[in-house]
Write a protein that holds these residues in place. Sequence first.
Motif, PDB file in Angstrom:
ATOM      1  N   ASP A 162       0.837  -1.202   0.000  1.00 55.13           N
ATOM      2  CA  ASP A 162       0.000   0.000   0.000  1.00 55.13           C
ATOM      3  C   ASP A 162       0.872   1.252   0.000  1.00 55.13           C
ATOM      4  OD1 ASP A 162      -2.646   1.153   0.037  1.00 55.13           O
ATOM      5  OD2 ASP A 162      -2.220   1.817   2.068  1.00 55.13           O
ATOM      6  N   ALA A 163       1.919   1.252   0.815  1.00 62.70           N
ATOM      7  CA  ALA A 163       2.805   2.415   0.871  1.00 62.70           C
ATOM      8  C   ALA A 163       3.473   2.672  -0.478  1.00 62.70           C
ATOM      9  CB  ALA A 163       3.861   2.214   1.953  1.00 62.70           C
ATOM     10  N   VAL A 164       3.925   1.590  -1.150  1.00 63.90           N
ATOM     11  CA  VAL A 164       4.613   1.741  -2.432  1.00 63.90           C
ATOM     12  C   VAL A 164       3.628   2.058  -3.547  1.00 63.90           C
ATOM     13  CG1 VAL A 164       5.985   0.521  -4.170  1.00 63.90           C
ATOM     14  CG2 VAL A 164       6.543   0.287  -1.743  1.00 63.90           C
ATOM     15  N   GLN A 165       2.504   1.351  -3.567  1.00 64.81           N
ATOM     16  CA  GLN A 165       1.533   1.516  -4.636  1.00 64.81           C
ATOM     17  C   GLN A 165       0.968   2.931  -4.671  1.00 64.81           C
ATOM     18  OE1 GLN A 165      -1.437  -1.539  -4.537  1.00 64.81           O
ATOM     19  NE2 GLN A 165      -2.803  -0.464  -5.912  1.00 64.81           N
ATOM     20  N   ARG A 166       0.832   3.559  -3.495  1.00 63.16           N
ATOM     21  CA  ARG A 166       0.269   4.908  -3.427  1.00 63.16           C
ATOM     22  C   ARG A 166       1.348   5.983  -3.421  1.00 63.16           C
ATOM     23  NH1 ARG A 166      -2.481   5.353   1.469  1.00 63.16           N
ATOM     24  NH2 ARG A 166      -3.433   7.242   0.654  1.00 63.16           N
ATOM     25  N   ASN A 167       2.587   5.569  -3.761  1.00 62.81           N
ATOM     26  CA  ASN A 167       3.705   6.501  -3.906  1.00 62.81           C
ATOM     27  C   ASN A 167       4.019   7.273  -2.627  1.00 62.81           C
ATOM     28  OD1 ASN A 167       4.113   5.937  -6.720  1.00 62.81           O
ATOM     29  ND2 ASN A 167       2.322   7.210  -7.174  1.00 62.81           N
TER      30      ASN A 167
END
Length: 323
Positions: A162-167
Amino acid sequence: MRRRRGPDRAAIWAASRGGVITARALVALGVPESTVYHRCRDGGPWQRLAPGVLLLSTGQPTSDQLVVAALLHAGADAVLTGLEACRRHRIRRGPASGASLHLLVPHTRQVRNTWFLRIDRTRRLPHPVSRGGIPLAPVARAVADAARLLRSEREIAELISDAVQRNLCTVAQLVTELDAGGQHGSATPRRVLRDVRDGIRSAAELDAKKLWHRSGLPEPWWNAPVHDAAGRFLGIADAWWDDVALAWEINSYQWHLAPEDYAREQEKRARFTAAGAAILPTLPGRLRVQRREVTAELVASYRAAAARPRPPVTAEGPGARPR
């Protein structure tokens, strides 16, 4: 002789932060120390949250009150990290904030843990990010600190993806934090990071990747953008077998409860179908409890897609070439 009156209730509350205040501050306001601790006894109107830190009410403290109490207890320069910091950075997936808060303090400071607080002394105290007046560790540090303490690979995958996917942070930043923090508790987060780097966006997709390994099928492209013959964007396939133009969609109820999300998912499926791409939808729960059945469905879908002429759709993936 008239007894000197202490500060009234409104003055005491105004000096607190949401009802949380130190005993030292109360004494400075003119409340006798004996009165402070008398009011924290069983049945009294106040309660002690940490050594020298009080809540000016009874009942269950809120998460905000516990965070303030933790920071007052830990002292200047303390920084909130871990799951609670992740939540305050607006990371939505992964486990809820744990029973304990997690603070970082300078390595020279001696501060005790409490019933709701874990304190780590560190030589790498991060420069905090303020959210609502609360000093938070930067996203990558908060995620890395939280992931080290989690035991579930699926929870770690949800948090990191989630942290990576939402930049909110990058895989490289997370790798840097894990490297800087040493090996303890980093094995599973590192393994999850490799999957996220390869395109896995959720714990359900991690389950799907494990099931694919057992299927005997060639490796798909994970989260591949797909276009029709005219170049129009159809959507991102969770898993895509480009040789037979087959999309495998892991459809989670959790993230499609809103009518507009459900509608977008249905429209995406319709676009894939209209362009001739085969599509296999699977609910996440079946990946764990009906592995054999889902594997059989996946293999059968691949064979059926291979038996028909491949439609003129294109996708982007590792080593992709225009058709």
